[in-house]
Design an enzyme around this catalytic site. Structure first.
Site, PDB file in Angstrom:
ATOM      1  N   LYS A 114      -8.477  13.566   4.742  1.00 28.91           N
ATOM      2  CA  LYS A 114      -7.605  12.384   4.680  1.00 28.91           C
ATOM      3  C   LYS A 114      -6.578  12.490   5.808  1.00 28.91           C
ATOM      4  O   LYS A 114      -6.456  13.534   6.443  1.00 28.91           O
ATOM      5  CB  LYS A 114      -6.904  12.282   3.335  1.00 28.91           C
ATOM      6  CG  LYS A 114      -6.185  13.559   2.893  1.00 28.91           C
ATOM      7  CD  LYS A 114      -5.559  13.384   1.525  1.00 28.91           C
ATOM      8  CE  LYS A 114      -6.588  13.467   0.434  1.00 28.91           C
ATOM      9  NZ  LYS A 114      -6.759  12.222  -0.293  1.00 28.91           N
ATOM     10  N   ARG A 115      -5.891  11.403   6.034  1.00 25.69           N
ATOM     11  CA  ARG A 115      -4.827  11.397   7.043  1.00 25.69           C
ATOM     12  C   ARG A 115      -3.850  12.545   6.770  1.00 25.69           C
ATOM     13  O   ARG A 115      -3.524  12.837   5.621  1.00 25.69           O
ATOM     14  CB  ARG A 115      -4.117  10.043   6.983  1.00 25.69           C
ATOM     15  CG  ARG A 115      -2.978   9.842   7.949  1.00 25.69           C
ATOM     16  CD  ARG A 115      -2.569   8.373   7.947  1.00 25.69           C
ATOM     17  NE  ARG A 115      -2.238   7.889   6.623  1.00 25.69           N
ATOM     18  CZ  ARG A 115      -1.005   7.879   6.106  1.00 25.69           C
ATOM     19  NH1 ARG A 115       0.018   8.364   6.815  1.00 25.69           N
ATOM     20  NH2 ARG A 115      -0.772   7.383   4.904  1.00 25.69           N
ATOM     21  N   LYS A 144       0.671  14.104   1.276  1.00 28.09           N
ATOM     22  CA  LYS A 144      -0.697  14.380   0.821  1.00 28.09           C
ATOM     23  C   LYS A 144      -0.915  15.878   0.575  1.00 28.09           C
ATOM     24  O   LYS A 144      -1.919  16.282   0.013  1.00 28.09           O
ATOM     25  CB  LYS A 144      -1.708  13.830   1.835  1.00 28.09           C
ATOM     26  CG  LYS A 144      -1.671  12.300   1.927  1.00 28.09           C
ATOM     27  CD  LYS A 144      -2.647  11.766   2.950  1.00 28.09           C
ATOM     28  CE  LYS A 144      -2.549  10.251   3.099  1.00 28.09           C
ATOM     29  NZ  LYS A 144      -3.078   9.523   1.935  1.00 28.09           N
ATOM     30  N   HIS A 147       0.799  -1.223   0.000  1.00 23.15           N
ATOM     31  CA  HIS A 147       0.000   0.000   0.000  1.00 23.15           C
ATOM     32  C   HIS A 147       0.833   1.274   0.000  1.00 23.15           C
ATOM     33  O   HIS A 147       0.296   2.353   0.262  1.00 23.15           O
ATOM     34  CB  HIS A 147      -0.926   0.032   1.218  1.00 23.15           C
ATOM     35  CG  HIS A 147      -2.108  -0.868   1.112  1.00 23.15           C
ATOM     36  ND1 HIS A 147      -3.270  -0.512   0.468  1.00 23.15           N
ATOM     37  CD2 HIS A 147      -2.311  -2.131   1.564  1.00 23.15           C
ATOM     38  CE1 HIS A 147      -4.140  -1.504   0.527  1.00 23.15           C
ATOM     39  NE2 HIS A 147      -3.583  -2.502   1.191  1.00 23.15           N
ATOM     40  N   THR A 206      -8.861   6.148  -1.668  1.00 21.74           N
ATOM     41  CA  THR A 206     -10.258   5.727  -1.834  1.00 21.74           C
ATOM     42  C   THR A 206     -11.211   6.884  -1.554  1.00 21.74           C
ATOM     43  O   THR A 206     -12.340   6.893  -2.024  1.00 21.74           O
ATOM     44  CB  THR A 206     -10.617   4.546  -0.914  1.00 21.74           C
ATOM     45  OG1 THR A 206     -10.281   4.875   0.444  1.00 21.74           O
ATOM     46  CG2 THR A 206      -9.884   3.282  -1.333  1.00 21.74           C
ATOM     47  N   LYS A 264     -14.954   7.966  -3.268  1.00 21.37           N
ATOM     48  CA  LYS A 264     -16.199   8.272  -2.540  1.00 21.37           C
ATOM     49  C   LYS A 264     -16.707   9.667  -2.904  1.00 21.37           C
ATOM     50  O   LYS A 264     -17.911   9.874  -3.082  1.00 21.37           O
ATOM     51  CB  LYS A 264     -15.948   8.175  -1.029  1.00 21.37           C
ATOM     52  CG  LYS A 264     -15.565   6.794  -0.545  1.00 21.37           C
ATOM     53  CD  LYS A 264     -14.900   6.840   0.815  1.00 21.37           C
ATOM     54  CE  LYS A 264     -14.193   5.530   1.126  1.00 21.37           C
ATOM     55  NZ  LYS A 264     -13.252   5.643   2.244  1.00 21.37           N
TER      56      LYS A 264
END
Length: 805
Positions: free
Chosen positions: A544-545, A550, A356, A652, A656
């Site tokens: 998100k985390r 990111k 991952h 993901t 969504k």
């Protein structure tokens, strides 16, 4: 048995009398909530027995999914929806003066996960059940989850997440099936004929107690389960009276406390030795307890161990459960007396592995000394696996020393968990096309070059019924009206919506649905954050985390740029924008916490400035979790997926948000590449360097200061960052971008992509002014989201990796 209102009422009455000694009418709302959950749990338990009897009788192959986290969210609504009982139960409760939505709000999110890894695992359990595939998830019953996040003066505070107070109603303990786990001690060995035997002595014993959580599927009688292990002392009594009577009260409880700490929290901080020790204990407890249970059940059913590879598929979800490799070998060698070659063949053919991450620093490595001390027998096995691997690489494949060192499991005083999986597992997969390509051409290229048949791709998928039908019922109703209900069984049927992409009446109705969801989120923000946001503004969402790759920081810098523009020209004509963030930072991650502080600081200034706040609002919603995502995602219009190209494995959240009509603003990274394949340039806002451009820039020598010199807007942003206008100078963030104070300067190329991102945000503003164009983009994204269903992903796993009938 048909569950009518009358029958459910009888079951609720019976449960209330049994559990609380009162009638349903006399019960409190909390008691009614617990009674309803217990009734549904018992119903699932009966269906589980029938399903188990069916697949056991047919001798179907079973999947066991190993993951350190399962981000389940709440279960009551999900189970009622899947069972088709939501309307029936709602009407029943209404008849006794209780609102089902009130009961939904009482339920805590299960504290079993943190981010995308755990949510993916839960989506896959839902899909396996919906498809009728026998599957069991294995994880740990974390007593306090990861943590409950509070934001105090911009700083993240971590509090215990006591989710079991109400969440344990879904769990069923099996105390009599506890499994012994051994840590430390010494290994004695001797020979019996030609066979080398081993005995573990002077070890510390911990018992792993299984708790079952039943997993329902959509409109199916199949029920799978998630098995959660809880650690406790092997002593029958939790107190040592020898110490207690002498007044040494803490020492009297020490043995039990040391055992139970293993399952207290998810991902304990590991920037010290004891934290690392605890994480390794967690991983081994999960793996050893699960594999002992799997093997015991298999032998009980089939009478031998040799058929394990034909009837069992054990899937390793990321590197945390990599100890499956040596632990299965230990069981086969030490408990079933198999020869090494036979045990290795079964192990390799039973295990598969999903990677991952493309970030080499995120691939787990353990200090060999700690590993040997804590898991002496496992260390012996890993050392032997490594010896044989190195010999094969040198003799059979004639690899040079440098390549062998990269591929070795044990090297330079470290045990490399990804290499352990690569050496053993019969299938290895990435989670998006780009990610899998990077794995085979870069990160795992050495292994791929000697056996490319073991590598494949399965792009991630989501439990779309939860994220559409449950989270966004008004949008679901509109879709049903437009194209019927086929999409409930097959997500690809959503493509039928494309015929409406130029239908102004449909686009107006879609906009009305979005507006209602925005108003709901605005009410939540007002209640929780005390900030009033305009539902007519663009809802720009990044949830998100919190991690530097990111690039929440890139988003924050663009907000500073917009702030500067408005301050310089208060009459500037731009669509109002509300930036919405939600994220948890790892408790030991200093820079991530600084970024949260910056976002909150920007929000404090922007939201209080009368010159700015009518055009710009910034909101950081604390304690991000599944149930919060179910409120935010239906309201989102812009989906921020802005990681540096080549770092996000898949994502993901992007799927969504797309499913709910948000338009992606992103780089060509992870599954964004496949979203782009589905919707094209015209239905998303692309920006930034491609993966190959990022690599080329690193190789040519990246100088972040050069980008500041050529961009006046960026230079202004960095000056404002340090000016104190946002409640601090944020020198740590500034220095991380332009100096080597925190490692590589601007390690995720925020400054290199800033101007491109700024231009993309300007395109968002221009496009949003054309309501029909933006509405059409939104509709196309919904229509093309079907390919990202977890059902599709699980069918690919079942066919190409698990080899299920």
């Amino acid at each position: 048995m048909e569950l009518t209102q009358k029958k459910i009422l009888e079951l609720l009455e019976s449960e209330s009398e049994k559990s609380f000694g009162c009638s349903l009418k006399e019960s409190s709302k909390l008691q009614i909530y617990k009674a309803l959950c217990a009734v549904i749990r018992d119903l699932l338990s009966k269906q589980r027995k029938s399903f188990r009897d069916e697949f056991t009788a047919k001798e179907k192959k079973q999947v066991y999914y190993m993951s350190m986290e399962f981000l389940v969210g709440t279960s009551l609504r999900n189970n009622l929806f899947n069972l088709g009982l939501e309307d029936t139960v709602s009407a029943l409760l209404k008849s006794i003066g209780v609102s089902l939505s009130e009961l939904y709000e009482m339920e805590p999110d299960a504290g079993l996960g943190n981010g995308g890894l755990g949510r993916l695992a839960s989506c896959y359990m839902d899909a396996m059940t919906t498809l009728g595939l026998p599957g069991t998830g294995f994880s740990i019953r974390y007593e306090f989850g990861i943590f409950r996040q509070r934001i105090v003066d911009g700083w993240q505070m971590e509090l215990p997440d006591d989710w079991l107070t109400l969440g344990d109603v879904w769990l069923r303990a099996r105390e009599d099936e506890a499994v012994e786990i051994k840590f430390g001690g010494e290994i004695t060995q001797w020979k019996e004929g030609d066979r080398l035997c081993f005995r573990h002595e002077n070890y510390n014993s911990v018992m792993a107690v299984p708790y079952d959580m039943f997993i329902s599927g959509y409109r199916t009688t199949a029920v799978n389960k998630l098995v959660l292990w809880s650690a406790r002392s092997p002593a029958k009594n939790s107190i040592d009276l020898r110490y207690f009577v002498r007044g040494e009260h803490l020492k009297a409880l020490e043995e039990n406390t040391m055992a139970e700490v293993i399952s207290k929290v998810l991902y304990p901080t590991d920037d010290h030795t004891e934290g690392k020790r605890l994480r390794l204990k967690q991983q081994y407890l999960l793996v050893s307890a699960s594999l002992q249970s799997i093997v015991r059940l298999h032998v009980k059913k089939y009478g031998d161990i040799l058929s394990l590879k034909d009837k069992v598929a054990v899937h390793i979800n990321d590197t945390h459960p990599a100890l499956c490799v040596p632990e299965l070998m230990r069981i086969l060698l030490d408990e079933y007396a198999l020869a090494w070659e036979e045990a290795w063949d079964i192990t390799c053919r039973t295990l598969s592995y999903t990677n991952h991450t493309v970030m080499s620093e995120a691939l787990e490595k353990w200090n060999e000394g700690l590993f040997r001390e804590l898991l002496p027998r496992i260390h012996q096995l890993v050392t032997e696996i490594n010896r044989r691997l190195v010999l094969e690489l040198g003799e059979k494949h004639a690899l040079d020393t440098e390549r062998i060192d990269r591929m070795a499991i044990v090297a330079n005083g470290e045990v490399k968990m990804a290499n352990l999986c690569l050496a053993a597992c019969h299938k290895i997969n990435g989670v998006s096309k780009l990610h899998s390509q990077i794995l085979t051409s870069n990160l795992f290229q050495d292994y791929h070059s000697i056996d490319n048949n073991r590598f494949t791709n399965v792009t991630n998928g989501i439990a779309y019924r939860r994220w559409l039908c449950q989270a966004n019922p008004t949008l679901t109703s509109l879709i049903k009206e437009l194209i019927g209900e086929e999409f409930l069984a097959d997500a690809m049927a959503l493509e039928a919506l494309l015929k409406y992409k130029n239908d102004s009446a449909v686009i107006e109705r879609l906009a009305a649905v979005k507006r209602a969801n925005k108003e709901r989120l605005a009410s939540y923000i007002s209640a929780v954050n005390g900030i009033n946001v305009d539902p007519a503004s663009i809802f720009d969402v990044q949830i998100k985390r919190l991690h530097e790759y990111k690039r929440q920081l890139l988003n924050a810098l663009e907000i500073i740029h917009m702030y500067n523009l408005i301050k310089e020209n208060p009459d500037i004509d731009i669509p109002p924008r509300t930036f919405i963030f939600a994220a948890k930072a790892s408790s030991g991650y200093f820079m991530a916490k600084q970024i949260i502080r910056l976002i909150c600081g920007i929000g404090e200034t922007v939201n209080a400035d009368p010159t700015v706040r009518e055009k710009l609002k910034v909101v950081f919603i604390e304690d991000y979790k599944v149930s919060l995502a179910e409120i935010i995602i239906p309201a989102a219009e812009i989906s921020e997926q802005i990681s540096i190209a080549g770092k996000e494995a898949s994502g993901t959240g992007n799927m969504k948000l797309m499913l709910n009509g948000a338009v992606t603003l992103g780089t060509l990274d992870g599954a964004n590449v496949e979203i782009h394949e589905q919707v094209g340039d015209e239905n998303m806002f692309l920006f930034g360097m491609r993966t190959e451009e990022v690599e080329a820039l690193w190789h040519s020598g990246y100088d972040p200061l050069a980008y500041v010199r050529r961009s006046p807007a960026l230079a202004d942003v960095l000056r404002t960052l340090r000016s104190g206008v946002f409640g601090g100078s944020y020198d740590d963030i500034y220095n991380s971008l332009l100096t080597h104070a925190y490692g590589t300067a601007d390690a995720y190329m925020i400054l290199a992509d800033f101007d491109s991102y700024k231009e993309a945000q300007e395109r968002v503003s221009r496009t949003y002014r054309d309501a029909y164009k933006f509405g059409s983009m939104s509709l196309v994204n919904i229509a093309k989201a079907g390919v990202f269903s977890a059902d599709r992903a699980i069918m690919e796993y079942a066919k190409n990796i698990w080899y299920m009938d």
